[in-house]
Design a protein around this motif. Structure first.
Motif, PDB file in Angstrom:
ATOM      1  N   LEU A 108      32.523  13.620  73.712  1.00  0.00           N
ATOM      2  CA  LEU A 108      33.378  14.296  72.732  1.00  0.00           C
ATOM      3  C   LEU A 108      33.949  15.563  73.357  1.00  0.00           C
ATOM      4  O   LEU A 108      33.491  15.995  74.430  1.00  0.00           O
ATOM      5  CB  LEU A 108      32.611  14.601  71.441  1.00  0.00           C
ATOM      6  N   THR A 109      34.916  16.138  72.675  1.00  0.00           N
ATOM      7  CA  THR A 109      35.513  17.396  73.116  1.00  0.00           C
ATOM      8  C   THR A 109      34.392  18.392  73.426  1.00  0.00           C
ATOM      9  O   THR A 109      33.626  18.754  72.537  1.00  0.00           O
ATOM     10  CB  THR A 109      36.417  17.950  71.989  1.00  0.00           C
ATOM     11  N   LEU A 153      46.813  13.704  62.181  1.00  0.00           N
ATOM     12  CA  LEU A 153      46.948  12.816  61.036  1.00  0.00           C
ATOM     13  C   LEU A 153      47.498  13.554  59.809  1.00  0.00           C
ATOM     14  O   LEU A 153      48.364  13.047  59.097  1.00  0.00           O
ATOM     15  CB  LEU A 153      45.575  12.196  60.718  1.00  0.00           C
ATOM     16  N   PRO A 192      40.290  17.767  65.055  1.00  0.00           N
ATOM     17  CA  PRO A 192      40.915  16.486  65.398  1.00  0.00           C
ATOM     18  C   PRO A 192      41.731  15.859  64.265  1.00  0.00           C
ATOM     19  O   PRO A 192      42.504  14.941  64.498  1.00  0.00           O
ATOM     20  CB  PRO A 192      39.717  15.578  65.730  1.00  0.00           C
ATOM     21  N   GLY A 193      41.575  16.357  63.041  1.00  0.00           N
ATOM     22  CA  GLY A 193      42.345  15.790  61.926  1.00  0.00           C
ATOM     23  C   GLY A 193      43.797  16.263  61.858  1.00  0.00           C
ATOM     24  O   GLY A 193      44.599  15.698  61.121  1.00  0.00           O
ATOM     25  N   SER A 236      33.409  21.456  71.317  1.00  0.00           N
ATOM     26  CA  SER A 236      32.830  21.261  69.980  1.00  0.00           C
ATOM     27  C   SER A 236      31.314  21.449  69.966  1.00  0.00           C
ATOM     28  O   SER A 236      30.752  21.823  68.940  1.00  0.00           O
ATOM     29  CB  SER A 236      33.134  19.850  69.468  1.00  0.00           C
ATOM     30  N   ILE A 269      34.328   7.305  62.172  1.00  0.00           N
ATOM     31  CA  ILE A 269      34.039   8.436  63.058  1.00  0.00           C
ATOM     32  C   ILE A 269      33.364   9.474  62.179  1.00  0.00           C
ATOM     33  O   ILE A 269      33.935   9.899  61.170  1.00  0.00           O
ATOM     34  CB  ILE A 269      35.332   9.018  63.669  1.00  0.00           C
ATOM     35  N   VAL A 327      39.279   9.420  54.417  1.00  0.00           N
ATOM     36  CA  VAL A 327      38.750  10.595  55.106  1.00  0.00           C
ATOM     37  C   VAL A 327      37.971  11.438  54.100  1.00  0.00           C
ATOM     38  O   VAL A 327      38.396  11.600  52.954  1.00  0.00           O
ATOM     39  CB  VAL A 327      39.903  11.461  55.673  1.00  0.00           C
ATOM     40  N   ASN A 377      32.338  15.372  58.094  1.00  0.00           N
ATOM     41  CA  ASN A 377      33.679  14.885  58.413  1.00  0.00           C
ATOM     42  C   ASN A 377      33.623  13.402  58.729  1.00  0.00           C
ATOM     43  O   ASN A 377      33.077  13.006  59.755  1.00  0.00           O
ATOM     44  CB  ASN A 377      34.254  15.633  59.621  1.00  0.00           C
ATOM     45  N   ARG A 436      43.591  19.793  73.072  1.00  0.00           N
ATOM     46  CA  ARG A 436      42.432  20.018  72.209  1.00  0.00           C
ATOM     47  C   ARG A 436      41.278  20.595  73.013  1.00  0.00           C
ATOM     48  O   ARG A 436      40.449  21.344  72.496  1.00  0.00           O
ATOM     49  CB  ARG A 436      41.992  18.699  71.566  1.00  0.00           C
ATOM     50  N   VAL A 443      30.971  13.063  61.721  1.00  0.00           N
ATOM     51  CA  VAL A 443      30.224  14.268  62.093  1.00  0.00           C
ATOM     52  C   VAL A 443      29.552  14.785  60.817  1.00  0.00           C
ATOM     53  O   VAL A 443      30.220  15.023  59.812  1.00  0.00           O
ATOM     54  CB  VAL A 443      31.122  15.369  62.691  1.00  0.00           C
ATOM     55  N   TRP A 461      26.502  12.804  65.163  1.00  0.00           N
ATOM     56  CA  TRP A 461      27.843  12.498  65.690  1.00  0.00           C
ATOM     57  C   TRP A 461      27.795  11.029  66.058  1.00  0.00           C
ATOM     58  O   TRP A 461      27.033  10.615  66.928  1.00  0.00           O
ATOM     59  CB  TRP A 461      28.150  13.405  66.892  1.00  0.00           C
ATOM     60  N   LYS A 463      36.294  15.988  77.950  1.00  0.00           N
ATOM     61  CA  LYS A 463      35.218  15.395  77.131  1.00  0.00           C
ATOM     62  C   LYS A 463      33.922  15.303  77.932  1.00  0.00           C
ATOM     63  O   LYS A 463      33.945  15.044  79.126  1.00  0.00           O
ATOM     64  CB  LYS A 463      35.640  14.012  76.655  1.00  0.00           C
TER      65      LYS A 463
HETATM   66  C1  BLA Z   1      37.764  12.393  65.730  1.00  0.00           C
HETATM   67  N1  BLA Z   1      36.484  14.278  64.716  1.00  0.00           N
HETATM   68  C2  BLA Z   1      36.766  13.424  65.742  1.00  0.00           C
HETATM   69  C3  BLA Z   1      35.913  13.706  66.843  1.00  0.00           C
HETATM   70  C4  BLA Z   1      35.116  14.785  66.479  1.00  0.00           C
HETATM   71  C5  BLA Z   1      35.473  15.147  65.164  1.00  0.00           C
HETATM   72  C6  BLA Z   1      34.043  15.429  67.355  1.00  0.00           C
HETATM   73  C7  BLA Z   1      35.918  12.937  68.154  1.00  0.00           C
HETATM   74  C8  BLA Z   1      37.045  13.399  69.010  1.00  0.00           C
HETATM   75  C9  BLA Z   1      36.672  14.648  69.794  1.00  0.00           C
HETATM   76  O1  BLA Z   1      35.886  14.533  70.717  1.00  0.00           O
HETATM   77  O2  BLA Z   1      37.167  15.738  69.469  1.00  0.00           O
HETATM   78  C10 BLA Z   1      34.958  16.194  64.324  1.00  0.00           C
HETATM   79  N2  BLA Z   1      34.956  18.150  65.836  1.00  0.00           N
HETATM   80  C11 BLA Z   1      34.715  17.529  64.646  1.00  0.00           C
HETATM   81  C12 BLA Z   1      34.134  18.502  63.761  1.00  0.00           C
HETATM   82  C13 BLA Z   1      34.028  19.682  64.443  1.00  0.00           C
HETATM   83  C14 BLA Z   1      34.559  19.461  65.756  1.00  0.00           C
HETATM   84  C15 BLA Z   1      33.729  18.253  62.347  1.00  0.00           C
HETATM   85  O3  BLA Z   1      34.651  20.325  66.659  1.00  0.00           O
HETATM   86  C16 BLA Z   1      33.478  20.929  63.920  1.00  0.00           C
HETATM   87  C17 BLA Z   1      33.354  22.031  64.644  1.00  0.00           C
HETATM   88  N3  BLA Z   1      38.841  14.090  60.814  1.00  0.00           N
HETATM   89  C18 BLA Z   1      38.798  14.984  59.795  1.00  0.00           C
HETATM   90  C19 BLA Z   1      40.009  14.913  59.041  1.00  0.00           C
HETATM   91  C20 BLA Z   1      40.780  13.944  59.632  1.00  0.00           C
HETATM   92  C21 BLA Z   1      40.034  13.452  60.762  1.00  0.00           C
HETATM   93  C22 BLA Z   1      40.306  15.783  57.855  1.00  0.00           C
HETATM   94  O4  BLA Z   1      37.879  15.723  59.563  1.00  0.00           O
HETATM   95  C23 BLA Z   1      42.089  13.472  59.283  1.00  0.00           C
HETATM   96  C24 BLA Z   1      42.859  14.001  58.357  1.00  0.00           C
HETATM   97  C25 BLA Z   1      40.495  12.504  61.658  1.00  0.00           C
HETATM   98  N4  BLA Z   1      38.860  12.728  63.536  1.00  0.00           N
HETATM   99  C26 BLA Z   1      39.961  12.214  62.937  1.00  0.00           C
HETATM  100  C27 BLA Z   1      40.587  11.261  63.793  1.00  0.00           C
HETATM  101  C28 BLA Z   1      39.796  11.208  64.934  1.00  0.00           C
HETATM  102  C29 BLA Z   1      38.732  12.145  64.767  1.00  0.00           C
HETATM  103  C30 BLA Z   1      41.868  10.494  63.481  1.00  0.00           C
HETATM  104  C31 BLA Z   1      40.034  10.333  66.160  1.00  0.00           C
HETATM  105  C32 BLA Z   1      41.131  10.881  66.978  1.00  0.00           C
HETATM  106  C33 BLA Z   1      40.645  11.659  68.153  1.00  0.00           C
HETATM  107  O5  BLA Z   1      39.628  11.314  68.756  1.00  0.00           O
HETATM  108  O6  BLA Z   1      41.329  12.644  68.528  1.00  0.00           O
END
Ligand code: BLA
Length: 330
Positions: free
Chosen positions: A178-179, A255, A251-252, A182, A136, A108, A127, A303, A138, A192, A308
């Motif tokens: 996506l969410t 984890l 979303p992190g 966001s 994944i 990550v 991210n 979340r 961003v 993305w 989505k």
């Molecule tokens: C998934 N991370 C995602 C997704 C987005 C982001 C859009 C897709 C899931 C969703 O639609 O929410 C990132 N969302 C962001 C960012 C912003 C936002 C950057 O709103 C800024 C405003 N990701 C990390 C870290 C970890 C991580 C630190 O940045 C773990 C420690 C993990 N991101 C992670 C995982 C998923 C994910 C495991 C897939 C799980 C999921 O979809 O819920």
């Protein structure tokens, strides 16, 4: 004076901060080679951070943040996964920080740069979550203010950058729904995307990171300090809202909790990754996002309230928000 050690042995750690001041944040320096299973190796995310720090140093005076002493290296509860944290500040930068997580099965990168409130600069945001067969991503210059309704802010920062998002549209295509919440935190140039690792896409991601970072640094170079107190307050509020959202709904979280336990994960989120929550404002999550109220007064754990949306990119090539027909109404 710059005090960043960029040697090959310890590529990124500030030389001044090697002490252990907290019993829960232990510093352990055991470097393990990551598994060859991963196509994007741990070392390559280190390369991203290394590039960003060097690029920043070329343009400003970067000094370690006071946070560095407390948040540096940590081994997760599984005894194997490593978390590396770095943080700096500079005359126009309130906080530049990175979290790099490495294990045999996952990597990550969470890299962000938050401007001081005297500047209405976007927030640099990278991210990346990577496993053997999934990425994944961003990558964005997250807007401080609303780029859907405030055209002047959008034009100020993104008009000239639209070609950047087009440059990567093919190799790093829109990642699908996506969410919905966001999207307001993203800019018209956001990358993305989700992909199975391939050399071409890994290379494109590194190239995009460099381009986007250079673009942010250029914006920083050009930015002029705001003197109007009400504008500074406005910037402060906007950054605080952003931090409040991410500290609660990123979303992190899941984890991180799994890796280091709920208490440390909360500490990391509030006091390191999204540090500033306690200083830049006093509003709470539900003040900004009342739709998350639960009947018992707690924050809804979901979340997303809207669900989505955005199957395809909701901006056109000029940066106008076009949404998706039948998608959530923002
Ligand atoms: C998934 N991370 C995602 C997704 C987005 C982001 C859009 C897709 C899931 C969703 O639609 O929410 C990132 N969302 C962001 C960012 C912003 C936002 C950057 O709103 C800024 C405003 N990701 C990390 C870290 C970890 C991580 C630190 O940045 C773990 C420690 C993990 N991101 C992670 C995982 C998923 C994910 C495991 C897939 C799980 C999921 O979809 O819920």
């Amino acid at each position: 004076m710059l005090n960043i050690c960029l040697t090959s042995e310890s590529p990124l750690l500030p030389t001044t901060f090697t002490g252990i001041n907290s019993s829960s944040w232990r510093r352990r320096r055991q470097r393990k080679k990551p598994s060859t299973l991963l196509q994007v190796s741990a070392d390559s995310y280190q390369d991203f951070i290394h590039f960003a720090l060097k690029e920043t140093q070329r343009h400003t005076v970067l000094v370690p943040s006071p946070l560095q002493e407390r948040y540096n290296d940590l081994i997760a509860n599984d005894g194997k996964t490593e978390l590396q944290m770095l943080s700096f500040q500079a005359p126009k930068i309130r906080l530049l920080r990175s979290l790099n997580i490495q294990s045999e099965v996952m990597q990550v990168l969470d890299f962000a740069v938050f401007p001081k409130p005297e500047f209405d600069l976007p927030i640099f945001c990278a991210n990346f979550f990577t496993t053997a067969n999934k990425n994944i991503v961003v990558l964005d210059l997250n807007p401080l203010h609303d780029v859907i309704s405030q055209r002047d802010y959008r034009d100020k920062y993104y008009k000239n950058l639209m070609p950047l998002s087009l440059k990567y549209a093919e190799l790093l295509p829109w990642g699908g729904k996506l969410t919905s919440e966001s999207i307001k935190f993203f800019s018209p140039i956001v990358i993305w995307t989700k992909f199975t690792s391939s050399q071409d896409q890994n290379d494109a991601l590194y190239s995009a990171f460099m381009d986007y970072y250079k673009a942010w640094i250029e914006l920083m170079n050009q930015s002029v300090e705001e003197k109007d107190a009400s504008q500074i307050t406005r910037n402060c509020d906007a950054q605080h809202r952003y931090l409040t959202w991410r500290a609660e709904k990123d979303p992190g979280h899941g984890l991180l909790k799994k890796l280091i336990g709920e208490n440390l994960a909360k500490d990391l989120l509030r006091n390191f990754l999204f540090s500033g929550i306690d200083e830049l404002g006093s509003k709470k999550f539900l003040d900004y996002f009342p739709e998350y109220w639960r009947e018992d007064g707690a924050i809804d754990k979901k979340r997303s309230i809207i669900g989505k949306s955005f199957e395809s990119r909701p901006w056109n090539s000029s940066g106008d928000f076009v949404g998706n027909n039948s998608e959530a109404n923002l």
